[in-house]
Design an enzyme around this catalytic site. Sequence first.
Site, PDB file in Angstrom:
ATOM      1  CB  SER A  32     -14.545  -7.100  -1.853  1.00 45.41           C
ATOM      2  OG  SER A  32     -14.027  -5.992  -2.167  1.00 45.41           O
TER       3      SER A  32
ATOM      4  CB  THR B 238      -6.944   2.372  -4.616  1.00 46.64           C
ATOM      5  OG1 THR B 238      -6.036   0.938  -4.380  1.00 46.64           O
ATOM      6  CG2 THR B 238      -8.317   2.232  -3.904  1.00 46.64           C
TER       7      THR B 238
ATOM      8  NE  ARG C 258     -13.425 -11.809   5.856  1.00 48.98           N
ATOM      9  CZ  ARG C 258     -13.100 -11.114   4.992  1.00 48.98           C
ATOM     10  NH1 ARG C 258     -12.760 -11.053   3.798  1.00 48.98           N
ATOM     11  NH2 ARG C 258     -13.726  -9.853   5.280  1.00 48.98           N
TER      12      ARG C 258
ATOM     13  CE1 TYR D  11      -6.322   4.301  -1.267  1.00 46.23           C
ATOM     14  CE2 TYR D  11      -4.421   3.797   0.059  1.00 46.23           C
ATOM     15  CZ  TYR D  11      -5.983   3.415  -0.201  1.00 46.23           C
ATOM     16  OH  TYR D  11      -6.540   2.579   0.341  1.00 46.23           O
TER      17      TYR D  11
ATOM     18  CD  GLN E 229      -2.868   1.369  -2.790  1.00 47.02           C
ATOM     19  OE1 GLN E 229      -2.123   1.608  -1.826  1.00 47.02           O
ATOM     20  NE2 GLN E 229      -3.926   2.125  -2.907  1.00 47.02           N
TER      21      GLN E 229
ATOM     22  CG  HIS F   9     -11.470   0.094  -0.147  1.00 47.70           C
ATOM     23  ND1 HIS F   9     -10.674   0.911  -1.203  1.00 47.70           N
ATOM     24  CD2 HIS F   9     -10.769  -0.174   0.833  1.00 47.70           C
ATOM     25  CE1 HIS F   9      -9.421   1.142  -0.507  1.00 47.70           C
ATOM     26  NE2 HIS F   9      -9.472   0.751   0.749  1.00 47.70           N
TER      27      HIS F   9
ATOM     28  CE  LYS G 277      -7.939  -3.424  -3.829  1.00 46.18           C
ATOM     29  NZ  LYS G 277      -8.655  -2.433  -3.034  1.00 46.18           N
TER      30      LYS G 277
ATOM     31  CB  SER H 140      -1.021   0.104   1.190  1.00 42.92           C
ATOM     32  OG  SER H 140      -1.553   1.273   1.277  1.00 42.92           O
TER      33      SER H 140
ATOM     34  NE  ARG I  56     -13.164   3.699   5.648  1.00 43.36           N
ATOM     35  CZ  ARG I  56     -12.012   3.603   5.030  1.00 43.36           C
ATOM     36  NH1 ARG I  56     -10.773   3.583   5.717  1.00 43.36           N
ATOM     37  NH2 ARG I  56     -11.809   3.713   3.615  1.00 43.36           N
TER      38      ARG I  56
ATOM     39  N   GLY J 115      -7.451  -9.955   1.759  1.00 45.44           N
ATOM     40  CA  GLY J 115      -6.821  -8.624   2.661  1.00 45.44           C
ATOM     41  C   GLY J 115      -7.164  -8.966   4.059  1.00 45.44           C
ATOM     42  NE  ARG J 116     -12.347  -5.698   6.707  1.00 49.75           N
ATOM     43  CZ  ARG J 116     -13.199  -5.445   5.910  1.00 49.75           C
ATOM     44  NH1 ARG J 116     -13.735  -6.089   4.778  1.00 49.75           N
ATOM     45  NH2 ARG J 116     -13.624  -4.158   5.706  1.00 49.75           N
TER      46      ARG J 116
END
Length: 390
Positions: free
Chosen positions: A317, A179, A320, A153, A151, A285, A261, A129, A188, A339-340
């Site tokens: 997105s 992105t 899992r 920004y 990546q 995202h 992305k 990132s 958020r 990601g997560r």
Amino acid sequence: MTQPNWADFQYEIYLNGMTGAVPRLPTDLTRLEELTEQRLGPGPVGYVSGSAGNGSTARANRAALERRRIVPRMLRDVHERDLSVEVLGHRLPAPLALAPVGVLSIMHPQGESAAARAAAARGVPYILSSASSTPMEQVAKEMGDAQRWFQLYWAKDRDVTKSFLDRAKAAGFTALVVTLDTPLLAWRPRDLDQAYLPFLHGVGTANYFSDPAFQAGLAKPVHEDPNAAVMHFVGMFADPAKTWPDLAFLRENWDGPIVLKGVLHPDDARRAADAGMDGVVVSNHGGRQVAGSVAAADALPRVVEAVGDRLTVLFDSGIRTGDDIFKALALGAEAVLVGRPYAYGLGLDGQAGVDHVIRCLLAELDLTLALSGHAGPATLTPDDLIEETA
């Protein structure tokens, strides 16, 4: 390239069990979020696991994958399997890359370096990132010759953007992942309720604070006036004025593959192809930007239909599990970004935790392919799924 037998991980676990050893982390990766919630502070956990609005898009991402069910086929020769794929001109050992996740030092002190080392050890591309806690050159050094993508920004300041591209190229990053879906930070609530934004404390700004073009815009060096550096960063981080013609600047200043992305609409995918891009990531995202957005897996088939013959189509997105990867590939993605789950693995057990996540995902994918009658990703089609209706 000798192809790993990813499924052997389960036998390794069972054999280790002969000595009484069990895995340090759950092999059901959907349990990692709850464990992370228990062990890490609410600010960092909320930043990684939180979503836009009430979380409806993150839930929709999961529901769209759950709704699609695999239809296994029998009596096919699957005794030898090869999960490798060709993506953006490189042969990868499996259709997986680690997605760009910013400020990973809030999850573990070694942050991006630990995640990058884990990816490199398994041959999985690591996407760094722009908002990393570690300068890109240091991450590149940790990875040796392993596959790494950068990546971006896309900052308001063209000089900083060009400097990032030059530095990434010099550090051996081969693909640029731009992105598009974050021209502004979304609403958020988990972050807002904790008033938690690590960038304001100078965390996740390492690429900027180490950049000569960024430093040239400061009255004093970063260490002499860190607050001014933070405000300079905040003022340039994102640019809601960018439009399609601006892509020409990136194409002029980056000679490798460029992937956009955050593409969900087939017309945007067509515009990406018309602009000379090399690929798109169908992504919302992870539900972090637009509450109420279309689920990424529901958008994927239309994008594949529109540009699958012109562009590399990647997906993220909601991934899992290994069967999630199977489903995304069957819907037409050439590879997925996760990601997560790896961020949780990092928070719970550092580099070893990220390695655990990679191996679990790919072992489960390998076994799911075999048990469904496939010796590799190439034979998957939408006909291998059915979609449940309410």
